[in-house]
Design an enzyme around this catalytic site. Structure first.
Site, PDB file in Angstrom:
ATOM      1  N   GLU A 123       0.793  -1.225   0.000  1.00 39.25           N
ATOM      2  CA  GLU A 123       0.000   0.000   0.000  1.00 39.25           C
ATOM      3  C   GLU A 123       0.827   1.277   0.000  1.00 39.25           C
ATOM      4  O   GLU A 123       0.396   2.286  -0.545  1.00 39.25           O
ATOM      5  CB  GLU A 123      -0.940   0.013   1.214  1.00 39.25           C
ATOM      6  N   SER A 171     -47.459 -30.673  30.609  1.00 41.73           N
ATOM      7  CA  SER A 171     -47.245 -31.491  31.810  1.00 41.73           C
ATOM      8  C   SER A 171     -45.910 -31.225  32.481  1.00 41.73           C
ATOM      9  O   SER A 171     -45.694 -31.658  33.620  1.00 41.73           O
ATOM     10  CB  SER A 171     -47.354 -32.975  31.448  1.00 41.73           C
TER      11      SER A 171
END
Length: 765
Positions: A192, A458
């Site tokens: 870069e 239940s």
């Protein structure tokens, strides 16, 4: 003859001169020489002689007649300025001289071009300076600029300290430059900004090189921005392509270089640059693409990350591995050219394929991370720095839970019309070890384990039985399984068969609805609600007779917490997942305090409940559960029309809840709690108990031995704790003998409201 007064005498001019008188007139020799001879001009009164010359006489008399044609004439004197006359100049100024007859030399084409170029450069520099000054004036005052704080990242780690998720805008923590491998920043500099350490923020040579390349290729192939300029854009500016942004970017780059220096600029850049997939900074990118910290990447992986900056979406390893690898090769070559790595290291990196396995997308641990973030504000308040949250999650169990749930639904979900599921596993003290809030976090981020409310069916019955035990009943107490009618409501058993008298143990293990409803009415629905809230249910419950069958909705997480007292000996267990919150620098902001356990169920009732619920796995609705060698207990649950299928099972080591159903609450195809939920639970719990030392469930209660006669003097027939049967009413009918409640007061029951008033209202008695 004199003219005037007195002695004054006026003299007339005389034109006769004495022979001996001197001649005062100027001769031609007396005139100034050296000047150009005046040009004769015709018909000029100025050129007429003022004196007439006599023959033989050098004197000149003024003449007023026309000059003779052959008379010599004086050359006219060139006009001079008044200033020349004052200064005594006898010659005209240079500018009045006649131009030289020598031909003037013309400037060459090259000279004219150079002059034009210099002129244009001068005007261009002035114009550029004006543009720079204008755009710079649109920035805030440089002396007031501050580096904006990096959005805080929250790193969530597991019980063993391994990162499991990140939350925040950046997707990763800030990592100091000193903790990165040296080839990580070198890779970025090589590809870069090769002259990063040689420029002051703007690389003029780089701009020229990029301009040349773009002209040769006829397109924008290279950019001339330095790492400092890219950082300035990320910190202060928008990504819009404009002259204003480029000018401001350059100005800010000079300021950054002057204020922070190279190393700090490089660290800020690496921790803020975007790498695609929502990852900002090298740590987030490394976790996203390689599944590990930036501290542990190799040269090839560093090259891939450096290559991503140019085009994060197009060069992503998860999107196009070939393009990512080709770009990484260019980075490695640049690193070798700059001397950061040797040619041998570059060749070794070239041959590495693939560079690293790509991680799987975030799975069920995403539900845990979201739950952590929901709690974070209440634990530490507002925060503006990176945090590390240590949790109770066991990564191995979390992975196992996710796999077991997904495989179970994939295998039998289509047949049963089940599309979603939940698994929550916690230790008896409330520490959550695994939490899966849905079949797939990628498909749906709704956390059903924490936020969903479903009918437990239940699976709610143990709280009804616990309330009855606390009022004096025992697991051996007898109740009759027969049809029940409560003002138009006729609860039925799942099999629609009735077995008559049975113990509470059998009624609970076989999930007999009629007995549960009778018990709920006897102890009072409000008492059932209070008991459920005391052990860990936090949702609002409706105190009506149907509460015994689990018609009020609860979440899987709170249901697991409500079963935990049976596993830990009767103590309160509040579910928690966060153990410690600290800053990235190690400062502790929150630490869970370990408080003395609070007893909410007496040990004797805990033993009774465990004895009954173990029978569910031995011979009841959960007999398909398999957990070799470990004493376990639990309860199945199925809501109306098979909309929800539950199993809550536990050992002295762990409590696990499994729920299956559909988000739209549509009925399943007869999916019951004793089927697929028990199967998923068995697989997970077997894995969770590998290598652990076997331990019994708390409580030592055991049923009475055969032949024990509970019809002793003083025992009375009762329809409810402490109350006799209503007059003239036989609650039970049939050929079987009457059975009695055994009310043996081992300890004073918890004071609650007696249900007689409710029964009178219900039956009109």
């Amino acid at each position: 003859m004199g003219i005037g007064r007195g002695r004054e005498e006026r003299r007339e001019p005389r034109f006769d001169v004495r022979p001996d008188a001197p001649d005062l007139r100027l001769s031609p020799e007396d005139r100034p020489t050296g000047g150009p001879a005046p040009r004769p001009e015709a018909n000029s009164r100025r050129d007429e002689p003022l004196f007439d010359a006599r023959p033989g006489d050098d004197r000149r008399e003024p003449g007023f007649g026309a000059p003779a044609d052959d008379a010599p004439r004086d050359p006219p004197r060139e006009k001079t300025s008044y200033w020349d006359w004052v200064m005594g100049r006898s010659r005209p100024s240079r500018k009045r001289r006649e131009p030289s007859r020598r031909p003037r030399r013309r400037r060459s084409f090259l000279g004219r071009f150079v002059a034009l170029a210099l002129t244009l450069c001068l005007f261009g520099a002035v114009g550029a300076g004006g543009v720079v000054a204008y755009y710079t004036s649109r920035l805030p005052p440089i002396q007031n600029l501050e580096i904006p704080k990096r959005p805080p990242n929250v790193q969530i780690v597991s019980l063993d300290g391994k990162p499991i998720a990140n939350r925040g805008e950046t997707g990763g923590a800030n990592v100091p430059l000193s903790e990165m491998p040296k080839f990580v920043p070198q890779a970025f500099i090589a590809i870069e900004d090769r002259r990063f350490y040689d420029h002051w923020g703007v690389d003029v040579f780089g701009l020229a090189r990029a301009l040349k390349a773009n002209i040769e290729r006829g397109t924008v192939a290279q950019g001339g921005s330095t790492l400092t300029q890219q950082l300035a854009k990320n910190l202060f500016l928008t990504p819009a392509r404009s002259l204003e942004r480029k000018v401001q970017e350059a100005v800010l780059a000079f300021w950054l270089e002057r204020k922070f220096g190279k190393q700090k600029i490089l660290e800020m850049y690496l921790n803020r640059v975007y790498f695609g997939a929502g990852a900002y900074g090298v740590e987030a990118a490394s976790q996203r693409y390689f599944g590990k910290s930036i501290r542990k990447v190799n040269i090839t992986e560093a090259a891939i990350l450096a290559g991503l900056v140019k085009a994060p979406s197009r060069l992503s390893p998860s999107h196009d591995p070939e393009a990512a690898r080709a770009r990484a090769d260019l980075v490695l070559q640049a690193m070798a050219d700059e001397g950061y790595i040797t040619r041998d290291q570059a060749q070794t990196a070239f041959r590495t394929s693939p560079p690293a396995p790509l991680p799987k997308p975030e799975g069920a641990v995403g539900y845990v991370a979201d739950w952590v973030m929901d709690q974070l504000d209440s634990l530490v308040g507002l925060y503006d720095e990176d945090l590390v949250v240590e949790t109770t999650i066991d990564t191995a169990l979390e992975t196992e839970a996710e796999r077991d749930l997904a495989e179970g639904i994939a295998k039998r979900g289509g047949k049963l019309k089940v599309t979603q599921g939940v698994l929550v596993a916690m230790e008896p003290d409330g520490a959550v070890r695994a939490l899966v809030g849905g079949k797939s976090y990628a498909e749906s981020q709704f956390n059903r384990a924490v936020e969903a409310r479903r009918q437990p069916g239940s699976a709610f019955k143990p709280f009804v039985y616990l309330a009855a035990l606390e009022l004096g009943l025992t697991p051996d107490s007898i109740r009759v399984d027969e049809p029940v009618q409560l003002k138009g409501w006729n609860p039925e058993n799942y099999t629609r068969r009735y077995e008559g008298p049975m113990t509470l143990t059998r009624a609970l293990s076989q999930s007999i609805n009629t007995v549960a409803v009778r018990l709920g009415v006897e102890v009072g629905p409000e008492n059932v609600v209070n008991t459920a809230h005391r052990v860990g249910i936090t949702s609002q419950l409706a105190p009506n007779p149907s509460i015994a069958l689990g018609t009020s909705e609860v979440s899987p997480l709170e249901l697991a917490a409500a079963y935990a007292p049976f596993a830990n000996g009767g103590f309160e267990a509040k579910p928690y997942v966060v153990r410690l919150v600290k800053t990235a620098d190690g400062e502790t902001l929150y630490q869970r305090r370990v408080e003395p356990p609070k007893e909410i169920v007496d040990p004797e009732r805990v033993g009774m409940m465990n004895a009954m619920l173990q029978e569910t796995l031995r011979s009841g609705t959960a007999r398909a559960a398999k957990l070799a060698g470990w004493p376990a207990a639990g309860k199945t649950g199925t809501s109306q029309e098979f909309r929800d299928a539950w199993f809550v099972g536990y050992t002295s080591r762990m409590v696990t809840v499994v729920w299956l159903g559909n988000d739209d609450n549509s009925p399943t195809r007869h999916a019951s709690g004793g089927g697929l939920p028990v199967e998923i639970w068995s697989r997970f719990m077997t894995r969770a108990h590998e290598g652990a030392e076997v331990a019994a469930l708390p409580g030592d209660w055991s049923p009475r031995v055969a032949g024990y006669d509970d019809r002793q003097p003083g025992d009375v027939y009762q329809t409810g704790p402490g109350q006799g049967p209503p007059r003239g009413e036989e609650p039970y009918a049939g050929d079987y003998p009457r059975e009695e409640y055994v009310v043996r007061e081992r300890r004073a029951p918890n004071p609650i409201r007696e249900p007689l008033g409710f029964l009178k209202k219900l039956f009109g008695g």
